[in-house]
Design a protein around this motif. Sequence first.
Motif, PDB file in Angstrom:
ATOM      1  N   ARG A  99      -6.962  -4.690  -8.519  1.00  0.00           N
ATOM      2  CA  ARG A  99      -6.416  -6.051  -8.559  1.00  0.00           C
ATOM      3  C   ARG A  99      -5.195  -6.170  -7.654  1.00  0.00           C
ATOM      4  N   TRP A 100      -5.176  -5.359  -6.586  1.00  0.00           N
ATOM      5  CA  TRP A 100      -4.029  -5.375  -5.678  1.00  0.00           C
ATOM      6  C   TRP A 100      -3.972  -6.676  -4.889  1.00  0.00           C
ATOM      7  N   ASP A 101      -5.066  -7.459  -4.952  1.00  0.00           N
ATOM      8  CA  ASP A 101      -5.043  -8.783  -4.305  1.00  0.00           C
ATOM      9  C   ASP A 101      -3.972  -9.677  -4.924  1.00  0.00           C
ATOM     10  N   ALA A 102      -3.621  -9.343  -6.168  1.00  0.00           N
ATOM     11  CA  ALA A 102      -2.579 -10.132  -6.838  1.00  0.00           C
ATOM     12  C   ALA A 102      -1.253 -10.059  -6.078  1.00  0.00           C
ATOM     13  N   SER A 103      -1.052  -8.965  -5.363  1.00  0.00           N
ATOM     14  CA  SER A 103       0.227  -8.786  -4.659  1.00  0.00           C
ATOM     15  C   SER A 103       0.402  -9.825  -3.548  1.00  0.00           C
ATOM     16  N   ALA A 104      -0.747 -10.384  -3.075  1.00  0.00           N
ATOM     17  CA  ALA A 104      -0.671 -11.357  -1.985  1.00  0.00           C
ATOM     18  C   ALA A 104       0.133 -12.593  -2.380  1.00  0.00           C
ATOM     19  N   SER A 105       0.168 -12.848  -3.702  1.00  0.00           N
ATOM     20  CA  SER A 105       0.919 -14.034  -4.120  1.00  0.00           C
ATOM     21  C   SER A 105       2.428 -13.781  -4.135  1.00  0.00           C
ATOM     22  N   GLU A 106       2.797 -12.523  -4.023  1.00  0.00           N
ATOM     23  CA  GLU A 106       4.234 -12.210  -3.976  1.00  0.00           C
ATOM     24  C   GLU A 106       4.539 -11.285  -2.806  1.00  0.00           C
ATOM     25  N   PRO A 107       4.320 -11.771  -1.576  1.00  0.00           N
ATOM     26  CA  PRO A 107       4.442 -10.892  -0.397  1.00  0.00           C
ATOM     27  C   PRO A 107       5.821 -10.231  -0.261  1.00  0.00           C
ATOM     28  N   ASP A 108       6.874 -10.911  -0.708  1.00  0.00           N
ATOM     29  CA  ASP A 108       8.225 -10.328  -0.572  1.00  0.00           C
ATOM     30  C   ASP A 108       8.375  -9.074  -1.412  1.00  0.00           C
ATOM     31  N   MET A 109       7.674  -9.084  -2.541  1.00  0.00           N
ATOM     32  CA  MET A 109       7.834  -7.967  -3.478  1.00  0.00           C
ATOM     33  C   MET A 109       6.796  -6.865  -3.247  1.00  0.00           C
ATOM     34  N   MET A 110       5.772  -7.156  -2.410  1.00  0.00           N
ATOM     35  CA  MET A 110       4.623  -6.273  -2.286  1.00  0.00           C
ATOM     36  C   MET A 110       4.991  -4.797  -2.069  1.00  0.00           C
ATOM     37  N   GLU A 111       5.845  -4.537  -1.073  1.00  0.00           N
ATOM     38  CA  GLU A 111       6.184  -3.151  -0.753  1.00  0.00           C
ATOM     39  C   GLU A 111       6.906  -2.460  -1.907  1.00  0.00           C
TER      40      GLU A 111
END
Length: 417
Positions: A240-252
């Motif tokens: 479900r790493w696609d969820a990270s796309a909604s928070e690009p600033d926090m992704m890394e």
Amino acid sequence: AQDRMSKSVVTSSPLKIFGNAKKSIRDIFGGIASYVEESKACVQEINDERICSASERVKIGEYTDKVAGIREVLSRDHMKVVFFGRTSNGKSTVINTMLRSKILPSGIGHTTHCFVQVEGSDTTEGYMLLEGSAEKRPVSSLKDLANALSSVKLEENSLIRICWPKNMCSLLKDDVVLLDSPGIDVTPDLDGWIDKFCLDADVFVLVANAESTLMQTEKNFFLKVSEMLSKPTVFILNNRWDASASEPDMMEMVRSQHMERNMEFLCNELKVVNKKEAEGRIFFVSAKEALHNRLTEKGAVTTPLGSVLEGYQSRLFEFAQFERTFEECISRSAVKTKFAQHAHKGKLMACELRELMEALLDRSQSLREEVTKVYSSSTNQLAQLERQLAEISTDIENTIRMVADDVQLKVSRALSD
Ligand code: GTP
Ligand code: MG
């Protein structure tokens, strides 16, 4: 060109390591089987207790069954991967993605209710087998039997086997068996699960939810597994790493937080790998996107996934990377766990049989020497007898001659008188 490329990918698959090893070991056991048959035929011809005792004859006969037993196990040996994780983390979706087909039911809430194993079959149609029954059922009935929402419920620890045509999936063609499980959080009987389904597993995949974090229930399960199996091979899929796309600033930042916790778990809690190895066991994927992508490529679905989210391509790439590493790991580990024991037994049997046959040869050789000795001493005796006979006959001849001379003398004397 695509055809050529897919062919080269297929032939270079690391899974072939297992296939090739299986072929070699089967050939070797074929050789041992004919050696046993030759030895048996040879012993039958000997028919002499002084060379081969009755118990040795039985022992040689027993090797036939032993070798046949191992050959039978070898023909069934496969690589097994089991998937665990909390409900709804995407276990069934990950398996469907790897199989490139929507075989297993997936959905929101608690879906998979019992264990479902997917394995290759040489048939053209897939079918389903329930535990303890040989009746082949249509795969379409899986949804009704394995789904937690259905009215007919099987026991949680019961197993449904799906036999799916090998030519529809390269993983199945190469003898990989995939086992889906109900969510780790919905059952108290984890020990029973391990006993029944995990002891012959070559690789474990923990399907975690990248939207939350590793849970203690997930960790506890794997800690139990590693108590029973020494150093299990464990992969962690942060799904479900696609969820990270909604928070690009926090992704890394989120990625490194997961990475750190996953590494801590694999290296320091489970203690199955070192830090460097652990990096190669942790992946960030979206099974949902990857499955949709593969089904679209096959032409199996035409509805779009929705807007393509940021990082889509790299998540697809990471899924493929996971599969490649997984294939390498599973074939190597399966060769070790499945074949090392057979190879050892085969070597032992061949050695024992050779020693036995050498002992028989030694005995038959010393028996032959004995016979030769007896023969040569009797020929000596014969020669002596012949000599004696010759002497006697010369004596007799001489005596006869003397008597004849004497008689002649006496006759001529009488005549002259
Ligand atoms: P149980 O069988 O209930 O234990 O669940 P499971 O772990 O097998 O999960 P399943 O594959 O059924 O997926 C649960 C839901 O999550 C489904 O609706 C999937 O479509 C969805 N899902 C699976 N993987 C992903 C993913 O990578 N991203 C997103 N957004 N959804 C996903
Ligand atoms: Mg499921």
